[in-house]
Design a protein around this motif. Structure first.
Motif, PDB file in Angstrom:
ATOM      1  N   GLY A 318       2.704   6.851   4.170  1.00 43.74           N
ATOM      2  CA  GLY A 318       2.021   7.168   2.916  1.00 43.74           C
ATOM      3  C   GLY A 318       2.710   6.575   1.709  1.00 43.74           C
ATOM      4  O   GLY A 318       2.055   6.217   0.719  1.00 43.74           O
ATOM      5  N   ASP A 319       4.036   6.438   1.769  1.00 42.54           N
ATOM      6  CA  ASP A 319       4.772   5.883   0.633  1.00 42.54           C
ATOM      7  C   ASP A 319       4.465   4.412   0.408  1.00 42.54           C
ATOM      8  O   ASP A 319       4.564   3.912  -0.720  1.00 42.54           O
ATOM      9  CB  ASP A 319       6.275   6.070   0.854  1.00 42.54           C
ATOM     10  CG  ASP A 319       6.679   7.528   0.850  1.00 42.54           C
ATOM     11  OD1 ASP A 319       6.627   8.151  -0.221  1.00 42.54           O
ATOM     12  OD2 ASP A 319       7.013   8.056   1.920  1.00 42.54           O
ATOM     13  N   LEU A 320       4.111   3.694   1.470  1.00 42.85           N
ATOM     14  CA  LEU A 320       3.798   2.282   1.308  1.00 42.85           C
ATOM     15  C   LEU A 320       2.484   2.066   0.567  1.00 42.85           C
ATOM     16  O   LEU A 320       2.229   0.976   0.060  1.00 42.85           O
ATOM     17  CB  LEU A 320       3.728   1.589   2.680  1.00 42.85           C
ATOM     18  CG  LEU A 320       5.020   1.572   3.483  1.00 42.85           C
ATOM     19  CD1 LEU A 320       4.838   0.775   4.757  1.00 42.85           C
ATOM     20  CD2 LEU A 320       6.169   0.999   2.661  1.00 42.85           C
ATOM     21  N   ASN A 321       1.668   3.106   0.498  1.00 47.38           N
ATOM     22  CA  ASN A 321       0.392   3.012  -0.210  1.00 47.38           C
ATOM     23  C   ASN A 321       0.386   3.824  -1.507  1.00 47.38           C
ATOM     24  O   ASN A 321      -0.640   3.932  -2.161  1.00 47.38           O
ATOM     25  CB  ASN A 321      -0.743   3.516   0.685  1.00 47.38           C
ATOM     26  CG  ASN A 321      -0.914   2.660   1.927  1.00 47.38           C
ATOM     27  OD1 ASN A 321      -1.016   1.450   1.828  1.00 47.38           O
ATOM     28  ND2 ASN A 321      -0.932   3.290   3.087  1.00 47.38           N
ATOM     29  N   ALA A 322       1.545   4.411  -1.856  1.00 45.14           N
ATOM     30  CA  ALA A 322       1.596   5.307  -3.014  1.00 45.14           C
ATOM     31  C   ALA A 322       1.491   4.525  -4.313  1.00 45.14           C
ATOM     32  O   ALA A 322       1.987   3.405  -4.431  1.00 45.14           O
ATOM     33  CB  ALA A 322       2.896   6.104  -3.006  1.00 45.14           C
TER      34      ALA A 322
END
Length: 329
Positions: A318-322
């Motif tokens: 999820g952090d890679l798309n945050a």
């Protein structure tokens, strides 16, 4: 899950606090790191089966390093333990106009002394990918022979190889190793290469200039190394230790994808950003994503790493798309 191995030395980092010169500091922060270990730590958090091939001393410092890897989800069962010292490096963080400074303290480590005495051939069995760094062959002649043997055994077994050039002039100078020849030999076994036009100049002897020098270099590498399929790199612009920008590209034989630059202000810790980039790109490759996504994943992880203390990126898919600046509630 895709199983990916990393072969190299695990290090402990000893760092003075931000703004405190090493010569005047009273405390040190300890972090587990190492180029291959940093990549595996990120990939494990992203859901991949990541395992480290290395040697650690059978001491409490070796225990600290192994525990740090396990905390990140990296499998440590393949790590051998034995006599010797722990590889260290010392960091004085940069601040404002003052650049960061690193002193390596790894000569005679358990890994450097014994890695070349072990047949690692069977260790690559069952893996899908093997990730290597150009730091390992720079340590000693024995380490150079070991990493090249591992790369060749992996490729012979159908294991795909990724290589981060990670050229460190001070380490190569200390060992007297043949950087151009050894890095070129490893690149000849790789399918995915992390390196820029300067790295490719080092390996091929060709010089590249002009606005399209990155593409020129990539095409030269594809000509020289038939097994290469992808070349990933970043470009950094530095205003100060706390203000920089980063962009990324992915070159293929039939084209390239180049990202926009991301401005970064208030940087906390840039060590390991290149490893975070490699992990993000590898995650995209392992997940079967399109080239644009591979680059964006790599750039997102690299940028985020600048604001995470320690050597390793910490996060999840999820952090890679945050979105930058958002608050997750």
């Amino acid at each position: 899950m895709t199983r990916i191995l990393g072969f190299g030395e695990v290090l402990l980092r000893l760092a003075s606090p931000m703004g405190v010169p090493m010569a005047h500091g009273a405390t040190l922060d300890i972090h587990v790191g190492g180029a291959e270990a940093n990549v595996l730590g990120a990939l494990a958090q992203l859901g991949h089966d990541a395992a480290m091939l290395s040697i650690l001393p059978d001491t409490m410092l070796g225990d600290r390093a192994a525990n740090g890897l396990r905390l990140m989800g990296v499998e440590t069962a393949p790590i051998l333990r034995g006599p010797g010292r722990m590889g260290l490096y010392w960091l004085e963080p940069g601040a404002g106009p003052r650049p960061g400074r690193i002193v390596y303290d790894r000569t005679g480590s358990a890994f450097a002394e014994t890695a070349g005495d072990i047949d690692w051939t069977d260790a690559v069995a069952g893996a899908d990918w093997l990730h290597l760094s150009g730091i390992t062959p720079a340590l000693t002649g024995a380490c150079a022979r070991a990493v090249l043997a591992v790369a060749r055994a992996a490729r012979a077994a159908g294991v795909r190889v990724s290589l981060d050039c990670n050229y460190r002039p001070s380490i190569w100078a200390a060992s007297g190793g043949d950087a151009p020849g050894l890095l070129a030999a490893l690149a000849g076994e790789a399918e995915l290469l992390f390196g820029n036009h300067r790295d490719i100049t080092l390996m091929t002897g060709e010089v590249f200039a002009g606005d399209d020098r990155d593409r020129q270099a990539a095409l030269a590498a594809f000509r020289r190394f038939p097994s290469l399929r992808l070349i990933a790199s970043t470009r950094r612009e530095v205003e100060s230790a706390a203000r920089q920008s980063l962009s990324a590209r992915l070159d293929m034989r039939d084209g390239a994808f180049v990202s926009d630059a991301v401005a970064m202000t208030g940087i906390i810790d840039r060590i390991g950003a290149g490893d975070a980039f490699a992990a993000g790109v590898l995650h995209g490759v392992l997940s079967g994503e399109k080239p644009a996504c591979m680059v964006e994943f790599g750039l997102a992880a690299a940028v985020q790493k600048h604001f995470i203390a320690g050597d390793m990126w910490i996060g999840g898919i999820g952090d890679l798309n945050a979105e930058a600046g958002d608050i997750s509630r």
